[in-house]
Write a protein that holds these residues in place. Structure first.
Motif, PDB file in Angstrom:
ATOM      1  N   ARG A 146      45.876 -42.165  12.570  1.00 29.97           N
ATOM      2  CA  ARG A 146      46.569 -41.035  12.559  1.00 29.97           C
ATOM      3  C   ARG A 146      47.223 -40.427  13.871  1.00 29.97           C
ATOM      4  O   ARG A 146      48.330 -40.132  13.836  1.00 29.97           O
ATOM      5  CB  ARG A 146      45.829 -39.791  11.931  1.00 29.97           C
ATOM      6  CG  ARG A 146      46.462 -38.346  11.955  1.00 29.97           C
ATOM      7  CD  ARG A 146      45.566 -37.361  11.454  1.00 29.97           C
ATOM      8  NE  ARG A 146      45.386 -37.587   9.774  1.00 29.97           N
ATOM      9  CZ  ARG A 146      44.796 -36.637   8.927  1.00 29.97           C
ATOM     10  NH1 ARG A 146      43.944 -35.658   9.659  1.00 29.97           N
ATOM     11  NH2 ARG A 146      44.634 -36.880   7.817  1.00 29.97           N
ATOM     12  N   GLN A 147      46.458 -40.536  14.900  1.00 29.42           N
ATOM     13  CA  GLN A 147      46.900 -40.437  16.321  1.00 29.42           C
ATOM     14  C   GLN A 147      48.096 -41.185  16.463  1.00 29.42           C
ATOM     15  O   GLN A 147      49.322 -40.736  17.249  1.00 29.42           O
ATOM     16  CB  GLN A 147      45.921 -40.477  17.185  1.00 29.42           C
ATOM     17  CG  GLN A 147      44.672 -39.500  17.013  1.00 29.42           C
ATOM     18  CD  GLN A 147      43.519 -39.762  17.763  1.00 29.42           C
ATOM     19  OE1 GLN A 147      43.537 -40.866  18.804  1.00 29.42           O
ATOM     20  NE2 GLN A 147      42.680 -38.880  17.962  1.00 29.42           N
ATOM     21  N   LEU A 148      48.345 -42.492  16.293  1.00 25.60           N
ATOM     22  CA  LEU A 148      49.149 -43.214  16.492  1.00 25.60           C
ATOM     23  C   LEU A 148      50.269 -43.226  15.810  1.00 25.60           C
ATOM     24  O   LEU A 148      51.622 -43.190  16.269  1.00 25.60           O
ATOM     25  CB  LEU A 148      48.720 -44.711  16.246  1.00 25.60           C
ATOM     26  CG  LEU A 148      47.759 -45.461  17.097  1.00 25.60           C
ATOM     27  CD1 LEU A 148      47.354 -46.937  16.623  1.00 25.60           C
ATOM     28  CD2 LEU A 148      48.253 -45.594  18.707  1.00 25.60           C
ATOM     29  N   GLU A 149      50.196 -42.681  14.516  1.00 24.97           N
ATOM     30  CA  GLU A 149      51.237 -42.144  13.597  1.00 24.97           C
ATOM     31  C   GLU A 149      51.873 -40.824  14.287  1.00 24.97           C
ATOM     32  O   GLU A 149      53.261 -40.698  14.416  1.00 24.97           O
ATOM     33  CB  GLU A 149      51.003 -41.898  12.412  1.00 24.97           C
ATOM     34  CG  GLU A 149      50.472 -43.309  11.342  1.00 24.97           C
ATOM     35  CD  GLU A 149      50.076 -42.831  10.119  1.00 24.97           C
ATOM     36  OE1 GLU A 149      49.998 -41.795   9.939  1.00 24.97           O
ATOM     37  OE2 GLU A 149      49.691 -43.815   9.278  1.00 24.97           O
ATOM     38  N   SER A 150      51.072 -40.114  14.677  1.00 28.26           N
ATOM     39  CA  SER A 150      51.577 -38.687  15.454  1.00 28.26           C
ATOM     40  C   SER A 150      52.188 -39.101  16.842  1.00 28.26           C
ATOM     41  O   SER A 150      53.371 -38.453  17.002  1.00 28.26           O
ATOM     42  CB  SER A 150      50.409 -37.667  15.802  1.00 28.26           C
ATOM     43  OG  SER A 150      50.865 -36.722  16.436  1.00 28.26           O
ATOM     44  N   GLN A 151      51.689 -40.024  17.629  1.00 28.33           N
ATOM     45  CA  GLN A 151      52.452 -40.419  18.849  1.00 28.33           C
ATOM     46  C   GLN A 151      53.924 -41.138  18.514  1.00 28.33           C
ATOM     47  O   GLN A 151      54.837 -40.856  19.074  1.00 28.33           O
ATOM     48  CB  GLN A 151      51.587 -41.369  19.548  1.00 28.33           C
ATOM     49  CG  GLN A 151      50.283 -40.628  20.054  1.00 28.33           C
ATOM     50  CD  GLN A 151      49.266 -41.436  20.759  1.00 28.33           C
ATOM     51  OE1 GLN A 151      49.503 -42.740  20.957  1.00 28.33           O
ATOM     52  NE2 GLN A 151      48.099 -40.930  21.279  1.00 28.33           N
TER      53      GLN A 151
END
Length: 500
Positions: free
Chosen positions: A263-268
């Motif tokens: 999720r963090q990678l998707e947000s980034q």
């Protein structure tokens, strides 16, 4: 041994232990009960034999009566245990009369003439306990009023009759014995009570173990529901378990960790895509706006040089208006530059640099305004502060923004601008604290100050602190803000130290 480290192995082992314990207790209780019953039968048999012996002696003696023989001590015909168990010893003659008894009511008595002996008939003794083993007495059993029937078979005490053949016909010795069936019932109930207690304890232990073993399943169920609701930060307690439940909890936590990272990678990635779009848009806007601004700026310079009025008053007014126009043009150009600095990707050249040198360079921008507004500036550097890994140009932009904001927050009423440089508790970082004594930031705004386009200034773009945070993150550092309304604000920048 690996099998017993599993959930199934432990559960089977515990159930086997409880089963063996239950059977062991039951076996022990049965063994104790059997010994008590054997001892009781032995005492009954001993008392019966002693009673028959006393009756036989009384039957063959012309002088001794039963009550005399039972009290004999030299040699004793009855021991203490037998005496306690014998209720009565009744001697019955061939005419079915009671010839002797321990019970005075059953003994023969003299008639009113003092010579005639009056005997009690056996048939008159209706309060005798049931007769045991009556089948071997043959037809004589009909003369016994206490023969066993369906009505008296459950009486506590018991009677035993032994036929004795004499020269005067067949006599009987009947021995009445105590037989506490209530105590026997208690002995029979005791194993049941203990067994019930053991089973209850086993059930409680089973409930506890089932609850303990299934609690991780409940935790997993609750955690899975939270994950389904979008909370990827949930973790299941592993409790240092090495069985299947512990492994399942560990795998679940690994899964949620990876999902959270995803999720963090998707947000980034979304932020990167957004920045790329804004960057392209910003480049187009800069191209479309800066050309007219440059033309306006050059035209203003040309007007100020070639077309300035000759009259002094008009010239001053003309210079003031053109200066204001140039200032507004510069302001718009600066806002465009901030927008581009935030939106387009930038590459930093990280090298070992002295943090104090960068800070002192940035401080020169506000020194004049600080002196004019009676703001005192101090820079404190602790001993043995290592160099940091940074890009001087980008870091100068960070501190420029922070110093300008601090001076503007204190206004014209004076104050203190303090900078402290020190090693962090984490030895791989250097702390740079910038604090002021300005108006502070309201709590409801403190969490938003690093958001793009958020500003409380009328002419602010809201990109200054957003750019600061972006540059600090490009340096693999962090920035935090603390503030109290009316007391001031403190920014803490943490940057990695140089290894060389």
């Amino acid at each position: 041994m690996n099998f017993f480290n599993t959930f199934r192995g432990r559960l089977l082992l515990i159930l086997a232990i409880m089963l063996v314990a239950t059977l062991g207790v039951q076996y022990y209780l049965n063994l104790v009960t059997q010994k008590e019953n054997d001892n009781l039968r032995q005492l009954q048999a001993q008392a019966l034999v002693s009673g028959i012996t006393v009756g036989s002696n009384a039957l063959t003696s012309n002088t001794d009566r039963v009550e005399n023989l039972i009290e004999r001590t030299d040699p004793p015909l009855l021991d203490q245990a037998s005496r306690e168990r014998i209720l009565d010893i009744i001697i019955i003659d061939s005419n079915w009369r009671v010839d002797d008894s321990l019970n005075p009511d059953y003994q023969p008595a003299l008639g009113q003439d003092g010579e005639t002996t009056i005997y009690r008939k056996l048939a008159e003794l209706t309060d005798l306990p049931p007769l045991m083993e009556g089948g071997r007495l043959g037809s004589d059993i009909d003369n016994f009023p206490n023969k066993k029937t369906a009505y008296n078979k459950d009486d506590d005490d018991e009677a035993h009759a032994v036929p004795i053949e004499t020269s005067r016909g067949r006599w009987y010795i009947m021995v009445l014995l105590k037989n506490d069936k209530y105590a026997a019932a208690n002995r029979a109930v005791l194993p049941l009570i203990v067994t019930l207690a053991v089973l209850s304890l086993s059930t409680l232990v089973t409930f506890f173990l089932v609850w303990r073993f299934t609690r991780p399943i409940s935790d997993l169920s609750n955690a899975a529901r939270e994950v389904a609701e979008g909370n990827l930060s949930v973790r299941v307690p592993e409790n240092m378990r090495q069985d299947e439940m512990g492994q399942l909890a560990q795998r679940f936590n690994e899964m949620t960790t990876e999902l959270e990272k995803t999720r963090q990678l998707e947000s980034q990635l979304q932020e990167a895509e957004k920045s790329a779009v804004i960057g392209r848009l910003g480049s187009a806007i800069a191209h479309e706006i800066r050309n007219p601004l440059n033309y306006i700026n050059l035209t203003l310079d040309h007007l100020r040089t070639k077309f300035a009025p000759e009259e002094t008053a008009n010239r001053e007014t003309f210079q003031k208006l053109t200066s204001q126009l140039k200032t507004e043009v510069a302001r718009i150009n600066g806002q465009i530059s901030d927008f581009l600095n935030y939106s387009r990707p930038a590459n930093v050249n990280l090298t070992p640099i002295d943090a104090r040198g960068v800070i002192e360079d940035s401080m020169r921008i506000v020194e004049a305004q600080a002196a004019e507004n009676d703001i005192k500036i101090s820079i404190i550097e602790h001993e043995n502060v290592p160099k940091i890994m940074g890009d001087s140009e980008f870091l100068r932009s960070v501190f420029n923004n922070l110093f300008i904001n601090a001076v503007q927050a204190m206004g014209t009423e004076g104050g203190n601008l303090n900078v402290k440089i020190s090693p962090d508790e984490n030895e791989s970082l250097v702390n740079i604290e910038i604090s002021d004594t300005g108006n502070g930031i309201p709590p409801e705004n403190l969490a938003k100050i690093f958001e793009p386009y958020f500003s409380t200034k009328e002419t602010g773009t809201g990109l200054g602190l957003a750019i600061v945070q972006k540059i600090v993150e490009m340096h693999n550092g962090t920035i935090e803000a603390e503030s109290r309304t009316g007391e001031g604000t403190k920014f803490t920048v943490k940057l990695p130290k140089s290894e060389s």
